[in-house]
Motif scaffolding. Sequence first.
Motif, PDB file in Angstrom:
ATOM      1  N   ASP A 142       0.884  -1.205  -0.105  1.00 40.92           N
ATOM      2  CA  ASP A 142      -0.076   0.011  -0.137  1.00 40.92           C
ATOM      3  C   ASP A 142       0.945   1.407   0.013  1.00 40.92           C
ATOM      4  O   ASP A 142       2.038   1.105  -0.551  1.00 40.92           O
ATOM      5  CB  ASP A 142      -0.851  -0.103   1.078  1.00 40.92           C
ATOM      6  CG  ASP A 142      -2.019   1.059   1.164  1.00 40.92           C
ATOM      7  OD1 ASP A 142      -2.830   0.919   0.345  1.00 40.92           O
ATOM      8  OD2 ASP A 142      -1.973   2.035   1.818  1.00 40.92           O
ATOM      9  N   THR A 186      -3.925  -1.603 -10.411  1.00 37.91           N
ATOM     10  CA  THR A 186      -4.892  -0.578  -9.604  1.00 37.91           C
ATOM     11  C   THR A 186      -5.253   0.335 -10.551  1.00 37.91           C
ATOM     12  O   THR A 186      -6.356   0.797 -10.861  1.00 37.91           O
ATOM     13  CB  THR A 186      -4.428  -0.199  -8.230  1.00 37.91           C
ATOM     14  OG1 THR A 186      -3.966  -1.270  -7.523  1.00 37.91           O
ATOM     15  CG2 THR A 186      -5.382   0.799  -7.630  1.00 37.91           C
ATOM     16  N   ASN A 324      -7.862   5.379  -0.937  1.00 38.29           N
ATOM     17  CA  ASN A 324      -8.767   4.878  -0.281  1.00 38.29           C
ATOM     18  C   ASN A 324      -9.407   6.084   0.495  1.00 38.29           C
ATOM     19  O   ASN A 324      -8.443   6.623   1.125  1.00 38.29           O
ATOM     20  CB  ASN A 324      -8.298   3.831   0.574  1.00 38.29           C
ATOM     21  CG  ASN A 324      -8.230   2.668  -0.193  1.00 38.29           C
ATOM     22  OD1 ASN A 324      -9.196   2.099  -0.864  1.00 38.29           O
ATOM     23  ND2 ASN A 324      -6.874   1.820  -0.189  1.00 38.29           N
TER      24      ASN A 324
HETATM   25  P1  NAD Z   1       2.208   5.476  -3.342  1.00 40.91           P
HETATM   26  O1  NAD Z   1       2.979   5.496  -2.090  1.00 40.91           O
HETATM   27  O2  NAD Z   1       2.764   4.640  -4.565  1.00 40.91           O
HETATM   28  O3  NAD Z   1       1.938   6.863  -3.874  1.00 40.91           O
HETATM   29  C1  NAD Z   1       1.496   7.895  -3.176  1.00 40.91           C
HETATM   30  C2  NAD Z   1       1.498   9.359  -3.923  1.00 40.91           C
HETATM   31  O4  NAD Z   1       0.772  10.421  -3.519  1.00 40.91           O
HETATM   32  C3  NAD Z   1       2.963   9.858  -4.022  1.00 40.91           C
HETATM   33  O5  NAD Z   1       3.099  10.340  -5.645  1.00 40.91           O
HETATM   34  C4  NAD Z   1       3.032  10.692  -3.033  1.00 40.91           C
HETATM   35  O6  NAD Z   1       3.915  11.581  -3.164  1.00 40.91           O
HETATM   36  C5  NAD Z   1       1.367  11.442  -3.097  1.00 40.91           C
HETATM   37  N1  NAD Z   1       1.191  12.216  -2.086  1.00 40.91           N
HETATM   38  C6  NAD Z   1       1.225  11.900  -0.819  1.00 40.91           C
HETATM   39  N2  NAD Z   1       0.771  12.988  -0.182  1.00 40.91           N
HETATM   40  C7  NAD Z   1       0.368  13.816  -0.980  1.00 40.91           C
HETATM   41  C8  NAD Z   1      -0.411  14.842  -0.790  1.00 40.91           C
HETATM   42  N3  NAD Z   1      -0.762  15.526   0.395  1.00 40.91           N
HETATM   43  N4  NAD Z   1      -0.951  15.480  -1.912  1.00 40.91           N
HETATM   44  C9  NAD Z   1      -0.433  15.112  -3.191  1.00 40.91           C
HETATM   45  N5  NAD Z   1       0.218  13.946  -3.406  1.00 40.91           N
HETATM   46  C10 NAD Z   1       0.415  13.364  -2.116  1.00 40.91           C
HETATM   47  O7  NAD Z   1       0.844   4.803  -3.142  1.00 40.91           O
HETATM   48  P2  NAD Z   1      -0.190   4.056  -3.773  1.00 40.91           P
HETATM   49  O8  NAD Z   1       0.096   2.804  -3.782  1.00 40.91           O
HETATM   50  O9  NAD Z   1      -0.166   4.866  -5.165  1.00 40.91           O
HETATM   51  O10 NAD Z   1      -1.743   4.646  -3.145  1.00 40.91           O
HETATM   52  C11 NAD Z   1      -2.213   5.525  -3.492  1.00 40.91           C
HETATM   53  C12 NAD Z   1      -3.614   5.549  -2.732  1.00 40.91           C
HETATM   54  O11 NAD Z   1      -4.282   4.266  -3.486  1.00 40.91           O
HETATM   55  C13 NAD Z   1      -3.818   5.221  -1.250  1.00 40.91           C
HETATM   56  O12 NAD Z   1      -5.169   5.828  -0.944  1.00 40.91           O
HETATM   57  C14 NAD Z   1      -3.896   3.607  -1.263  1.00 40.91           C
HETATM   58  O13 NAD Z   1      -4.425   3.048  -0.254  1.00 40.91           O
HETATM   59  C15 NAD Z   1      -4.675   3.300  -2.681  1.00 40.91           C
HETATM   60  N6  NAD Z   1      -4.796   2.092  -3.370  1.00 40.91           N
HETATM   61  C16 NAD Z   1      -3.356   1.684  -3.532  1.00 40.91           C
HETATM   62  C17 NAD Z   1      -3.542   0.408  -4.262  1.00 40.91           C
HETATM   63  C18 NAD Z   1      -2.225  -0.082  -4.833  1.00 40.91           C
HETATM   64  O14 NAD Z   1      -2.443  -1.409  -5.483  1.00 40.91           O
HETATM   65  N7  NAD Z   1      -0.971   0.194  -4.651  1.00 40.91           N
HETATM   66  C19 NAD Z   1      -4.639  -0.254  -4.233  1.00 40.91           C
HETATM   67  C20 NAD Z   1      -5.806   0.230  -4.139  1.00 40.91           C
HETATM   68  C21 NAD Z   1      -5.638   1.410  -3.157  1.00 40.91           C
END
Ligand code: NAD
Length: 420
Positions: A142, A186, A324
Amino acid sequence: MNPFNNAMEQLKRSAELIDLEKDIWERMRKPDNILQVSLPVRMDNGELKVFEGYRVQYNNSCGPYKGGIRFHPKTDLHEVKALAFWMAIKCAVAGIPYGGAKGGVTVDPKKLSIDELERLTRVFTQKLANFIGPERDIPAPDVNTNPQIMAWMVDEFSKIKGFNVPGVVTGKPLEIGGSLGRNEATGLGGFFVLQSLAKKMKLNPKKTTVAIQGFGNVGYNLAIFLHKAGYKIIAVSDSQGGILNKNGHEMNPEEIMKAKKQKGQIDGCYCRGTVCDCVNFAKVDNEKLLQLPVDVLVPAALEGAINEKNAGRIKAKIILEMANGGVTPEAEEKLNKKGVVVVPDVLANAGGVVVSYFEWVQNLQNYYWGLEEVNQKLEKIMDDSFEAVWQRKEKYQTTWRNAAFALALERIEAAMKMRE
Ligand code: NAD
């Protein structure tokens, strides 16, 4: 903001809508198990630091517990409980045989060296070892966790068991039993959902503008598929800021990622750079990005990005909630009144857990599929889920989120009752 309260508010709305049996509602208000652990880690300078870790197993009526692990300084038990609940709903929306779970460690992993990160992950795995496993509870990546971290988890868990157990986590590197297509799943799942919606709303992708908050695994991969299909991406951002296409220069996600990566990575794990390193565009801050007059707004960072404070200023027609809990219930109420279509996280981002499911199936069979097969199967599940949610939306004349929750609760209720 307590995300678990938001989750329970969402449960209440859909439970009332479908007249959910009281006993089932009562059970869905509380997780099955909560594990809270101390994680002592020897830092490189010899100092001992103790981190806090959580695993919440929400409900396993439909199958083993399933859900990611987050490393973040703001992670706490409320957040992990909410995320675990949403996983239970999400797996049921997708119709895959899993319950819901989530884990987290309160840590800023970007401040750890690679060795410290590995030690932290291994200690966490040791503490989880009696509670996880392919038949019991299957973690995944995640926010701030990635295939490398999953590899350490498999390795540590396998050492404890004395034999190789690839099916204990998903989102692994290919070399040790990962699935083709998991990394981008995703984003691709969200793309399939938006395509289905575009058909219903008669949108032409080539005339549809998109802004994406968050350029990590989810935001970046979604951007790639949208760009390929001709959608006009006009702004993207990450935690350090955002960029806006003001001058008509095409926003190519691969070019932006290349610029972001030019500054290298922190110990080979996290990007040092930002989308702002791509110099062809104007700067936009994260709050302004959310208020752009685009057709599709995609929160793909952390929960609560669209909230009561900024909902009134949102101008997008569609919100594809990839993060999420990206939209709070108060914000959603305001958006619904304005006629904004909010496609909820439990549908929009389910592609990740669907391909995690495929990875687990492949691990259990020791038989691996090609990328085309993975993506075709993903598309079928995303299309079927979209259609099933659409039908509930029509039946109850309600919001997309209520419809998705209604579908999930119907399925969880049926599974619970069959066991009575
Ligand atoms: P990640 O760590 O790969 O990326 C997160 C991104 O958000 C990064 O680019 C980070 O710089 C940015 N970010 C963080 N805080 C921020 C802010 N205040 N403003 C703007 N950007 C910001 O994480 P991810 O895996 O891409 O997950 C992102 C979301 O998707 C989360 O809510 C996670 O729970 C959800 N999600 C992820 C997956 C998955 O397969 N990775 C699946 C379902 C849901």
